[in-house]
Design a protein around this motif. Structure first.
Motif, PDB file in Angstrom:
ATOM      1  N   ASP A 180       0.709  14.315   1.396  1.00 24.74           N
ATOM      2  CA  ASP A 180       0.430  15.375   1.376  1.00 24.74           C
ATOM      3  C   ASP A 180      -0.778  14.996   3.452  1.00 24.74           C
ATOM      4  O   ASP A 180      -1.903  14.357   2.659  1.00 24.74           O
ATOM      5  CB  ASP A 180      -0.464  16.321   0.570  1.00 24.74           C
ATOM      6  N   PRO A 181      -0.512  15.279   4.016  1.00 25.57           N
ATOM      7  CA  PRO A 181      -2.294  14.935   4.869  1.00 25.57           C
ATOM      8  C   PRO A 181      -3.150  15.385   4.963  1.00 25.57           C
ATOM      9  O   PRO A 181      -3.759  15.104   5.730  1.00 25.57           O
ATOM     10  CB  PRO A 181      -1.325  15.577   6.105  1.00 25.57           C
ATOM     11  N   ASP A 182      -3.491  16.346   3.711  1.00 28.17           N
ATOM     12  CA  ASP A 182      -4.548  16.766   3.566  1.00 28.17           C
ATOM     13  C   ASP A 182      -5.546  15.630   2.773  1.00 28.17           C
ATOM     14  O   ASP A 182      -6.120  14.896   2.410  1.00 28.17           O
ATOM     15  CB  ASP A 182      -5.139  18.259   2.778  1.00 28.17           C
ATOM     16  N   LEU A 183      -4.520  14.964   2.080  1.00 32.48           N
ATOM     17  CA  LEU A 183      -5.055  13.865   0.637  1.00 32.48           C
ATOM     18  C   LEU A 183      -4.581  12.191   1.615  1.00 32.48           C
ATOM     19  O   LEU A 183      -6.062  11.633   1.796  1.00 32.48           O
ATOM     20  CB  LEU A 183      -4.193  14.069  -0.500  1.00 32.48           C
ATOM     21  N   GLU A 184      -4.436  12.668   1.847  1.00 28.92           N
ATOM     22  CA  GLU A 184      -4.383  11.650   3.254  1.00 28.92           C
ATOM     23  C   GLU A 184      -4.910  11.002   4.894  1.00 28.92           C
ATOM     24  O   GLU A 184      -6.099  10.393   4.597  1.00 28.92           O
ATOM     25  CB  GLU A 184      -2.897  10.658   4.080  1.00 28.92           C
ATOM     26  N   GLY A 185      -6.144  12.622   4.663  1.00 27.14           N
ATOM     27  CA  GLY A 185      -6.628  12.536   6.065  1.00 27.14           C
ATOM     28  C   GLY A 185      -8.293  12.014   4.871  1.00 27.14           C
ATOM     29  O   GLY A 185      -9.736  11.994   5.486  1.00 27.14           O
ATOM     30  N   GLY A 221       0.536  -1.573  -0.179  1.00 29.24           N
ATOM     31  CA  GLY A 221      -0.215  -0.011  -0.189  1.00 29.24           C
ATOM     32  C   GLY A 221       0.653   1.355  -0.184  1.00 29.24           C
ATOM     33  O   GLY A 221       2.162   0.950   0.271  1.00 29.24           O
ATOM     34  N   TRP A 222       0.198   2.752  -0.285  1.00 32.74           N
ATOM     35  CA  TRP A 222       0.707   3.811  -0.364  1.00 32.74           C
ATOM     36  C   TRP A 222       0.164   4.467   0.690  1.00 32.74           C
ATOM     37  O   TRP A 222      -1.062   4.468   0.758  1.00 32.74           O
ATOM     38  CB  TRP A 222       0.802   4.008  -1.354  1.00 32.74           C
ATOM     39  N   ILE A 223       1.025   5.565   1.044  1.00 36.76           N
ATOM     40  CA  ILE A 223      -0.074   6.483   1.904  1.00 36.76           C
ATOM     41  C   ILE A 223      -0.223   7.971   0.802  1.00 36.76           C
ATOM     42  O   ILE A 223       1.445   7.717   0.554  1.00 36.76           O
ATOM     43  CB  ILE A 223      -0.468   6.897   2.837  1.00 36.76           C
ATOM     44  N   TYR A 224      -0.532   9.115   1.352  1.00 37.45           N
ATOM     45  CA  TYR A 224      -0.607  10.454   0.457  1.00 37.45           C
ATOM     46  C   TYR A 224       1.334  11.561   1.066  1.00 37.45           C
ATOM     47  O   TYR A 224       0.405  11.150   2.880  1.00 37.45           O
ATOM     48  CB  TYR A 224      -1.500  10.908   0.020  1.00 37.45           C
TER      49      TYR A 224
END
Length: 160
Positions: free
Chosen positions: A124-129, A119-122
């Motif tokens: 940018d915390p706004d996108l990951e949120g 898996g992957w996470i963004y």
């Protein structure tokens, strides 16, 4: 009808129903560019969604709304069977549409970071949120996201 009720329930909770729709999943794998902490989603990866997005947007939203209204009593029954005694699938669909339509359309590269081999996470915390259903729209790429969001807006209008 039950599978559609499940998808509405999941989307209303911000959860992507993608795992229940493997038959329409992209055939090619997700692709990235760069190395290490400088990875971004490869724009070529967005082409995986060409067929799905063109199919969705080829459906006239007013006709989709008519079909929804026709099967809505059965959807309510199925929705009640999922543990919602009030059976208000209309409210769930409205919530799902609101969540999906509120997905930001991101122009330019989206930086991502591998969390493990799967898996992957963004970055940018706004996108990951964002909810998982919103992240699914982001993974389609900006042009597809814009097309799907505009179609969903037209569907919401047709349902009102």
């Amino acid at each position: 009808v039950r599978q559609l009720a499940i998808a509405i329930e999941q989307a209303a909770a911000g959860v992507t129903p993608a795992r229940d729709f493997k038959v329409i999943a992209p055939e090619t794998p997700f692709a990235t560019r760069g190395t290490g902490s400088q990875r971004t989603i490869d724009p070529a990866s967005y082409q995986r969604y060409d067929g799905l997005v063109s199919t969705i947007t080829s459906i006239e939203p007013t006709k989709a709304a008519e079909v929804y209204r026709t099967i809505q009593p059965r959807l309510n029954e199925a929705y009640r069977g999922l543990g919602h005694p009030e059976g208000d699938v209309d409210r769930a669909l409205a919530n799902a549409l609101d969540i999906l339509i509120d997905t930001p359309v991101v122009q330019g590269p989206m930086r991502i970071h591998a969390i493990d081999a799967r898996g992957w996470i963004y970055v940018d915390p706004d996108l990951e949120g964002l909810t998982s259903s919103q992240k699914q729209i982001l993974r389609m790429g900006p042009a597809h996201a814009d097309a799907v969001i505009n179609w969903l807006k037209a569907l919401r209008t047709a349902l009102q």
